[in-house]
Design an enzyme around this catalytic site. Structure first.
Site, PDB file in Angstrom:
ATOM      1  N   LYS A   1       0.741  -1.051   0.014  1.00  0.00           N
ATOM      2  CA  LYS A   1       0.133  -0.040   0.031  1.00  0.00           C
ATOM      3  C   LYS A   1       0.916   1.171  -0.033  1.00  0.00           C
ATOM      4  O   LYS A   1       0.283   2.422  -0.337  1.00  0.00           O
ATOM      5  CB  LYS A   1      -1.005   0.066   1.209  1.00  0.00           C
ATOM      6  CG  LYS A   1      -1.928  -0.823   1.476  1.00  0.00           C
ATOM      7  CD  LYS A   1      -2.706  -0.677   2.565  1.00  0.00           C
ATOM      8  CE  LYS A   1      -3.239  -2.131   3.445  1.00  0.00           C
ATOM      9  NZ  LYS A   1      -3.679  -1.895   4.805  1.00  0.00           N
ATOM     10  N   GLY A   2       2.029   1.062   0.292  1.00  0.00           N
ATOM     11  CA  GLY A   2       2.962   2.320   0.618  1.00  0.00           C
ATOM     12  C   GLY A   2       3.187   3.278  -0.389  1.00  0.00           C
ATOM     13  O   GLY A   2       3.143   4.714  -0.067  1.00  0.00           O
TER      14      GLY A   2
ATOM     15  N   ASP B   1      14.264  -0.304   1.559  1.00  0.00           N
ATOM     16  CA  ASP B   1      14.933  -0.612   2.604  1.00  0.00           C
ATOM     17  C   ASP B   1      16.097  -1.792   2.541  1.00  0.00           C
ATOM     18  O   ASP B   1      17.204  -1.629   2.021  1.00  0.00           O
ATOM     19  CB  ASP B   1      13.908  -1.004   3.563  1.00  0.00           C
ATOM     20  CG  ASP B   1      14.325  -1.069   5.238  1.00  0.00           C
ATOM     21  OD1 ASP B   1      15.256  -0.302   5.601  1.00  0.00           O
ATOM     22  OD2 ASP B   1      13.592  -1.970   5.877  1.00  0.00           O
TER      23      ASP B   1
ATOM     24  N   LYS C   1      16.783   3.983   1.958  1.00  0.00           N
ATOM     25  CA  LYS C   1      17.635   3.931   3.134  1.00  0.00           C
ATOM     26  C   LYS C   1      18.766   2.943   2.936  1.00  0.00           C
ATOM     27  O   LYS C   1      18.693   1.726   2.981  1.00  0.00           O
ATOM     28  CB  LYS C   1      16.638   3.173   4.237  1.00  0.00           C
ATOM     29  CG  LYS C   1      16.737   3.891   5.671  1.00  0.00           C
ATOM     30  CD  LYS C   1      15.912   2.915   6.656  1.00  0.00           C
ATOM     31  CE  LYS C   1      14.281   3.365   6.712  1.00  0.00           C
ATOM     32  NZ  LYS C   1      13.600   2.321   7.579  1.00  0.00           N
TER      33      LYS C   1
ATOM     34  N   PHE D   1      13.404   4.549  11.218  1.00  0.00           N
ATOM     35  CA  PHE D   1      12.267   4.432  10.743  1.00  0.00           C
ATOM     36  C   PHE D   1      11.277   5.616  10.502  1.00  0.00           C
ATOM     37  O   PHE D   1      11.000   6.420  11.369  1.00  0.00           O
ATOM     38  CB  PHE D   1      11.410   3.331  11.794  1.00  0.00           C
ATOM     39  CG  PHE D   1      10.118   2.710  11.200  1.00  0.00           C
ATOM     40  CD1 PHE D   1      10.493   1.474  10.414  1.00  0.00           C
ATOM     41  CD2 PHE D   1       8.857   3.043  11.161  1.00  0.00           C
ATOM     42  CE1 PHE D   1       9.461   0.732   9.750  1.00  0.00           C
ATOM     43  CE2 PHE D   1       8.145   2.361  10.516  1.00  0.00           C
ATOM     44  CZ  PHE D   1       8.322   1.181   9.840  1.00  0.00           C
ATOM     45  N   VAL D   2      10.728   5.616   9.403  1.00  0.00           N
ATOM     46  CA  VAL D   2      10.024   6.794   8.993  1.00  0.00           C
ATOM     47  C   VAL D   2       8.481   6.621   8.498  1.00  0.00           C
ATOM     48  O   VAL D   2       8.184   5.554   8.363  1.00  0.00           O
ATOM     49  CB  VAL D   2      10.620   7.747   7.677  1.00  0.00           C
ATOM     50  CG1 VAL D   2      11.976   8.302   7.950  1.00  0.00           C
ATOM     51  CG2 VAL D   2      10.704   6.662   6.651  1.00  0.00           C
TER      52      VAL D   2
ATOM     53  N   ASP E   1       3.591   3.582   6.634  1.00  0.00           N
ATOM     54  CA  ASP E   1       2.905   3.401   7.773  1.00  0.00           C
ATOM     55  C   ASP E   1       3.677   2.469   9.139  1.00  0.00           C
ATOM     56  O   ASP E   1       5.135   1.946   8.657  1.00  0.00           O
ATOM     57  CB  ASP E   1       1.812   2.269   7.717  1.00  0.00           C
ATOM     58  CG  ASP E   1       2.457   0.972   7.475  1.00  0.00           C
ATOM     59  OD1 ASP E   1       2.965   0.871   6.615  1.00  0.00           O
ATOM     60  OD2 ASP E   1       1.679   0.128   8.102  1.00  0.00           O
TER      61      ASP E   1
HETATM   62  P1  IMP Z   1      12.531  -3.943   1.703  1.00  0.00           P
HETATM   63  O1  IMP Z   1      11.893  -5.065   1.226  1.00  0.00           O
HETATM   64  O2  IMP Z   1      13.072  -4.261   3.020  1.00  0.00           O
HETATM   65  O3  IMP Z   1      13.371  -2.894   1.057  1.00  0.00           O
HETATM   66  O4  IMP Z   1      11.233  -3.054   2.501  1.00  0.00           O
HETATM   67  C1  IMP Z   1      10.577  -2.432   1.471  1.00  0.00           C
HETATM   68  C2  IMP Z   1       9.233  -2.131   2.354  1.00  0.00           C
HETATM   69  O5  IMP Z   1       9.184  -2.016   3.683  1.00  0.00           O
HETATM   70  C3  IMP Z   1       8.625  -0.878   1.742  1.00  0.00           C
HETATM   71  O6  IMP Z   1       8.108  -0.798   0.877  1.00  0.00           O
HETATM   72  C4  IMP Z   1       8.038  -0.390   3.202  1.00  0.00           C
HETATM   73  O7  IMP Z   1       6.566  -0.559   2.627  1.00  0.00           O
HETATM   74  C5  IMP Z   1       8.423  -1.207   3.992  1.00  0.00           C
HETATM   75  N1  IMP Z   1       9.459  -0.187   5.045  1.00  0.00           N
HETATM   76  C6  IMP Z   1      10.689  -0.242   4.943  1.00  0.00           C
HETATM   77  N2  IMP Z   1      11.404   0.851   5.575  1.00  0.00           N
HETATM   78  C7  IMP Z   1      10.240   1.411   6.025  1.00  0.00           C
HETATM   79  C8  IMP Z   1      10.214   2.446   7.031  1.00  0.00           C
HETATM   80  O8  IMP Z   1      11.162   3.375   7.416  1.00  0.00           O
HETATM   81  N3  IMP Z   1       9.023   3.033   7.233  1.00  0.00           N
HETATM   82  C9  IMP Z   1       7.797   2.430   6.987  1.00  0.00           C
HETATM   83  N4  IMP Z   1       7.919   1.391   6.021  1.00  0.00           N
HETATM   84  C10 IMP Z   1       9.086   1.012   5.647  1.00  0.00           C
HETATM   85 MG    MG Z   2       6.275  -0.357   0.181  1.00  0.00          MG
END
Ligand code: IMP
Ligand code: MG
Length: 177
Positions: A43-44, A103, A131, A152-153, A159
């Site tokens: 959803k982000g 992330d 990040k 964490f943002v 969210d």
């Molecule tokens: P990844 O697969 O670890 O790169 O994470 C991706 C997903 O984790 C992102 O699309 C976000 O939905 C969630 N996410 C990662 N870091 C944050 C954060 O700091 N705040 C909120 N959601 C995060």
């Molecule tokens: Mg996301």
């Protein structure tokens, strides 16, 4: 954990709007005549995509894909599940994946792999935040809004257990006590 989180402002709604306009201008120039498909990762990314699509100056379409990583809280698990697939075929299309934040990189690495197998004409990545300190798998980000430190943002679609997604600005989550 009973501590109450506070939000420390990082990017104002005005700063966000300005950066989104710049990204839309850049993408519109690069994809002129290509009718790209913008794929928002739910959803982000929905708020970012809603702003981006309105700032684009070339014809394009939007679609969504929904994924989830197992687990909740502030740690992603590295296991990515496809919950809702695209409603359109992407064979021969110029696809741009629209993400809220990169992330560890697992979400995008999985989606890039899955979508590339479907034969798009091209596949690019646009993420509003990055990040880099947290990266576990390499991801090339073609269009980036802002890099952020390892905190964490929340807000602007991001969210913390479904909280703070609606905020028009982006801030750090800070736990008191
Ligand atoms: P990844 O697969 O670890 O790169 O994470 C991706 C997903 O984790 C992102 O699309 C976000 O939905 C969630 N996410 C990662 N870091 C944050 C954060 O700091 N705040 C909120 N959601 C995060
Ligand atoms: Mg996301």
């Amino acid at each position: 954990m009973n501590s109450k989180p506070a939000i420390i402002p990082l990017f104002t709604a005005e700063q966000i709007a300005e950066r989104v306009s710049q990204l839309a201008a850049e993408i519109s120039e690069d994809y002129a005549g290509k009718n790209p498909l913008l794929v928002g990762i739910l959803k982000g990314a929905w708020m970012f995509l809603a702003d981006l699509t309105r700032a684009m100056t070339i014809p394009h379409q939007c679609d969504f894909i929904r994924v989830s990583s197992y687990g909740s809280g502030t740690e992603s698990s590295g296991e990515v599940r496809l919950l809702t697939d695209l409603s359109t075929t992407i064979i021969g299309r110029h696809v741009i994946l629209i993400e809220d934040i990169v992330d560890t990189g697992h979400t995008l690495a999985t989606l890039v792999k899955v979508l590339k197998e479907r034969g798009p004409a091209s596949l690019a990545v646009c993420s509003f935040l990055d990040k880099p300190e947290r990266r576990e798998v390499a991801i090339h980000i073609d269009y980036l809004g802002f890099p952020v430190p390892n905190r964490f943002v929340v807000g602007y679609g991001l969210d913390w257990d479904e909280r703070f997604r609606h905020l028009p600005y982006i801030g750090y989550l800070e736990f008191e006590g």
